[in-house]
Motif scaffolding. Sequence first.
Motif, PDB file in Angstrom:
ATOM      1  N   ASP A   1      -5.458 -92.353  38.421  1.00  0.00           N
ATOM      2  CA  ASP A   1      -5.988 -93.280  38.739  1.00  0.00           C
ATOM      3  C   ASP A   1      -6.651 -93.307  40.162  1.00  0.00           C
ATOM      4  OD1 ASP A   1      -7.007 -93.409  36.013  1.00  0.00           O
ATOM      5  OD2 ASP A   1      -5.984 -95.382  35.670  1.00  0.00           O
ATOM      6  N   THR A   2      -5.032 -93.464  40.874  1.00  0.00           N
ATOM      7  CA  THR A   2      -5.202 -93.533  42.098  1.00  0.00           C
ATOM      8  C   THR A   2      -5.382 -92.305  42.663  1.00  0.00           C
ATOM      9  OG1 THR A   2      -3.595 -95.048  42.237  1.00  0.00           O
ATOM     10  CG2 THR A   2      -3.359 -94.067  43.901  1.00  0.00           C
ATOM     11  N   LEU A   3      -5.027 -90.913  42.840  1.00  0.00           N
ATOM     12  CA  LEU A   3      -5.748 -89.841  43.718  1.00  0.00           C
ATOM     13  C   LEU A   3      -7.216 -89.720  43.045  1.00  0.00           C
ATOM     14  CD1 LEU A   3      -2.681 -87.472  42.062  1.00  0.00           C
ATOM     15  CD2 LEU A   3      -3.408 -88.178  44.451  1.00  0.00           C
ATOM     16  N   ALA A   4      -7.524 -89.947  41.790  1.00  0.00           N
ATOM     17  CA  ALA A   4      -8.957 -89.657  41.015  1.00  0.00           C
ATOM     18  C   ALA A   4      -9.660 -90.479  42.612  1.00  0.00           C
ATOM     19  CB  ALA A   4      -9.845 -90.168  40.369  1.00  0.00           C
ATOM     20  N   ASP A   5      -9.164 -91.783  43.068  1.00  0.00           N
ATOM     21  CA  ASP A   5     -10.161 -92.293  43.849  1.00  0.00           C
ATOM     22  C   ASP A   5      -9.434 -92.035  45.632  1.00  0.00           C
ATOM     23  OD1 ASP A   5     -10.630 -93.938  41.325  1.00  0.00           O
ATOM     24  OD2 ASP A   5      -9.097 -95.718  42.471  1.00  0.00           O
ATOM     25  N   VAL A   6      -8.654 -91.087  45.534  1.00  0.00           N
ATOM     26  CA  VAL A   6      -8.368 -90.596  47.102  1.00  0.00           C
ATOM     27  C   VAL A   6      -9.242 -89.070  46.993  1.00  0.00           C
ATOM     28  CG1 VAL A   6      -6.620 -89.442  48.573  1.00  0.00           C
ATOM     29  CG2 VAL A   6      -6.599 -91.443  46.911  1.00  0.00           C
ATOM     30  N   ASP A   7     -10.273 -89.549  48.494  1.00  0.00           N
ATOM     31  CA  ASP A   7     -11.574 -88.888  48.992  1.00  0.00           C
ATOM     32  C   ASP A   7     -11.196 -87.793  49.157  1.00  0.00           C
ATOM     33  OD1 ASP A   7     -13.789 -90.437  48.397  1.00  0.00           O
ATOM     34  OD2 ASP A   7     -13.548 -91.488  50.768  1.00  0.00           O
ATOM     35  N   GLU A   8      -9.895 -87.487  49.416  1.00  0.00           N
ATOM     36  CA  GLU A   8      -8.954 -86.110  50.298  1.00  0.00           C
ATOM     37  C   GLU A   8      -8.342 -85.823  48.851  1.00  0.00           C
ATOM     38  OE1 GLU A   8      -7.797 -89.130  51.686  1.00  0.00           O
ATOM     39  OE2 GLU A   8      -8.901 -89.065  53.412  1.00  0.00           O
ATOM     40  N   ALA A   9      -8.544 -86.505  47.516  1.00  0.00           N
ATOM     41  CA  ALA A   9      -8.232 -85.362  46.221  1.00  0.00           C
ATOM     42  C   ALA A   9      -8.989 -84.713  45.987  1.00  0.00           C
ATOM     43  CB  ALA A   9      -6.995 -85.836  45.872  1.00  0.00           C
ATOM     44  N   GLU A  10      -9.272 -83.665  45.101  1.00  0.00           N
ATOM     45  CA  GLU A  10      -9.860 -83.136  44.182  1.00  0.00           C
ATOM     46  C   GLU A  10      -9.255 -82.172  43.311  1.00  0.00           C
ATOM     47  OE1 GLU A  10     -13.506 -79.001  44.579  1.00  0.00           O
ATOM     48  OE2 GLU A  10     -12.243 -79.895  46.552  1.00  0.00           O
ATOM     49  N   PHE A  11     -10.140 -82.652  42.637  1.00  0.00           N
ATOM     50  CA  PHE A  11      -9.049 -82.574  40.548  1.00  0.00           C
ATOM     51  C   PHE A  11      -9.587 -80.559  40.088  1.00  0.00           C
ATOM     52  CE2 PHE A  11      -8.179 -87.024  38.664  1.00  0.00           C
ATOM     53  CZ  PHE A  11      -7.182 -87.028  39.936  1.00  0.00           C
ATOM     54  N   LEU A  12      -8.991 -79.926  40.219  1.00  0.00           N
ATOM     55  CA  LEU A  12      -9.129 -78.691  39.407  1.00  0.00           C
ATOM     56  C   LEU A  12      -9.151 -77.965  38.703  1.00  0.00           C
ATOM     57  CD1 LEU A  12      -7.035 -76.229  42.064  1.00  0.00           C
ATOM     58  CD2 LEU A  12      -9.625 -77.050  42.091  1.00  0.00           C
ATOM     59  N   GLU A  13      -8.371 -79.431  37.410  1.00  0.00           N
ATOM     60  CA  GLU A  13      -8.510 -80.155  35.884  1.00  0.00           C
ATOM     61  C   GLU A  13      -8.676 -81.311  36.122  1.00  0.00           C
ATOM     62  OE1 GLU A  13      -7.135 -77.593  33.974  1.00  0.00           O
ATOM     63  OE2 GLU A  13      -6.380 -76.229  35.081  1.00  0.00           O
ATOM     64  N   ASP A  14      -8.959 -81.485  34.771  1.00  0.00           N
ATOM     65  CA  ASP A  14      -9.336 -82.455  34.284  1.00  0.00           C
ATOM     66  C   ASP A  14      -8.103 -83.940  34.613  1.00  0.00           C
ATOM     67  OD1 ASP A  14      -8.623 -83.486  30.992  1.00  0.00           O
ATOM     68  OD2 ASP A  14      -8.335 -80.789  32.245  1.00  0.00           O
ATOM     69  N   ARG A  15      -8.590 -85.015  34.438  1.00  0.00           N
ATOM     70  CA  ARG A  15      -8.074 -85.993  34.422  1.00  0.00           C
ATOM     71  C   ARG A  15      -6.593 -86.542  33.744  1.00  0.00           C
ATOM     72  NH1 ARG A  15      -9.552 -91.775  36.734  1.00  0.00           N
ATOM     73  NH2 ARG A  15     -11.151 -90.819  37.789  1.00  0.00           N
ATOM     74  N   ASN A  16      -6.775 -85.373  32.140  1.00  0.00           N
ATOM     75  CA  ASN A  16      -5.858 -85.883  31.607  1.00  0.00           C
ATOM     76  C   ASN A  16      -4.538 -85.015  31.697  1.00  0.00           C
ATOM     77  OD1 ASN A  16      -4.653 -87.364  28.915  1.00  0.00           O
ATOM     78  ND2 ASN A  16      -5.361 -84.931  27.896  1.00  0.00           N
ATOM     79  N   THR A  17      -4.789 -83.688  31.941  1.00  0.00           N
ATOM     80  CA  THR A  17      -4.026 -82.611  32.618  1.00  0.00           C
ATOM     81  C   THR A  17      -3.298 -83.093  34.130  1.00  0.00           C
ATOM     82  OG1 THR A  17      -5.318 -81.315  31.216  1.00  0.00           O
ATOM     83  CG2 THR A  17      -3.558 -80.448  33.762  1.00  0.00           C
ATOM     84  N   ILE A  18      -4.132 -83.868  34.653  1.00  0.00           N
ATOM     85  CA  ILE A  18      -2.796 -84.171  35.901  1.00  0.00           C
ATOM     86  C   ILE A  18      -1.980 -85.559  35.884  1.00  0.00           C
ATOM     87  CG2 ILE A  18      -3.752 -85.787  38.465  1.00  0.00           C
ATOM     88  CD1 ILE A  18      -4.594 -82.301  38.168  1.00  0.00           C
ATOM     89  N   ARG A  19      -2.568 -86.572  34.325  1.00  0.00           N
ATOM     90  CA  ARG A  19      -1.921 -87.440  34.112  1.00  0.00           C
ATOM     91  C   ARG A  19      -0.708 -86.665  33.794  1.00  0.00           C
ATOM     92  NH1 ARG A  19      -0.747 -88.843  29.187  1.00  0.00           N
ATOM     93  NH2 ARG A  19      -2.637 -88.362  28.333  1.00  0.00           N
ATOM     94  N   GLN A  20      -0.922 -86.164  32.581  1.00  0.00           N
ATOM     95  CA  GLN A  20       0.541 -85.199  32.201  1.00  0.00           C
ATOM     96  C   GLN A  20       0.974 -84.609  32.742  1.00  0.00           C
ATOM     97  OE1 GLN A  20      -1.458 -82.818  28.683  1.00  0.00           O
ATOM     98  NE2 GLN A  20      -2.003 -84.234  27.336  1.00  0.00           N
ATOM     99  N   GLU A  21       1.174 -83.922  34.354  1.00  0.00           N
ATOM    100  CA  GLU A  21       1.603 -83.333  34.471  1.00  0.00           C
ATOM    101  C   GLU A  21       2.689 -84.296  35.408  1.00  0.00           C
ATOM    102  OE1 GLU A  21       2.443 -80.142  35.359  1.00  0.00           O
ATOM    103  OE2 GLU A  21       1.505 -79.719  33.653  1.00  0.00           O
ATOM    104  N   ALA A  22       1.723 -85.309  35.670  1.00  0.00           N
ATOM    105  CA  ALA A  22       2.416 -86.523  36.151  1.00  0.00           C
ATOM    106  C   ALA A  22       3.845 -87.468  36.012  1.00  0.00           C
ATOM    107  CB  ALA A  22       1.206 -88.109  36.735  1.00  0.00           C
TER     108      ALA A  22
END
Length: 91
Positions: free
Chosen positions: A17-38
């Motif tokens: 969620d924090t990364l999604a709110d940062v303008d400098e961060a761009e997700f190449l995958e969906d948020r759930n994939t990012i959460r699982q990797e985290a």
Amino acid sequence: MRISRDKVNKLAHTVADTLADVDEAEFLEDRNTIRQEARKILEMLLADEVKIDAAARGKITSQQRIILEGTQEWDILYRKYYNDEVKRLGI
């Protein structure tokens, strides 16, 4: 440090969620994939911490004389051995 699976998942959600709110961060995958990797990364770090803790405690117990946990000497040795182990593993 032992943290429940629920707490690790909560931390992973917070990271995503924090990364999604940062303008400098761009997700190449969906948020759930990012959460699982985290979550995987957090679990690996926590597993490493358990190993480091066990190694530091093992070094203290291998001393020629008994050093009681909770004493100032034990705390100093624990910090020293813990930091040595962290450096050794390159964390």
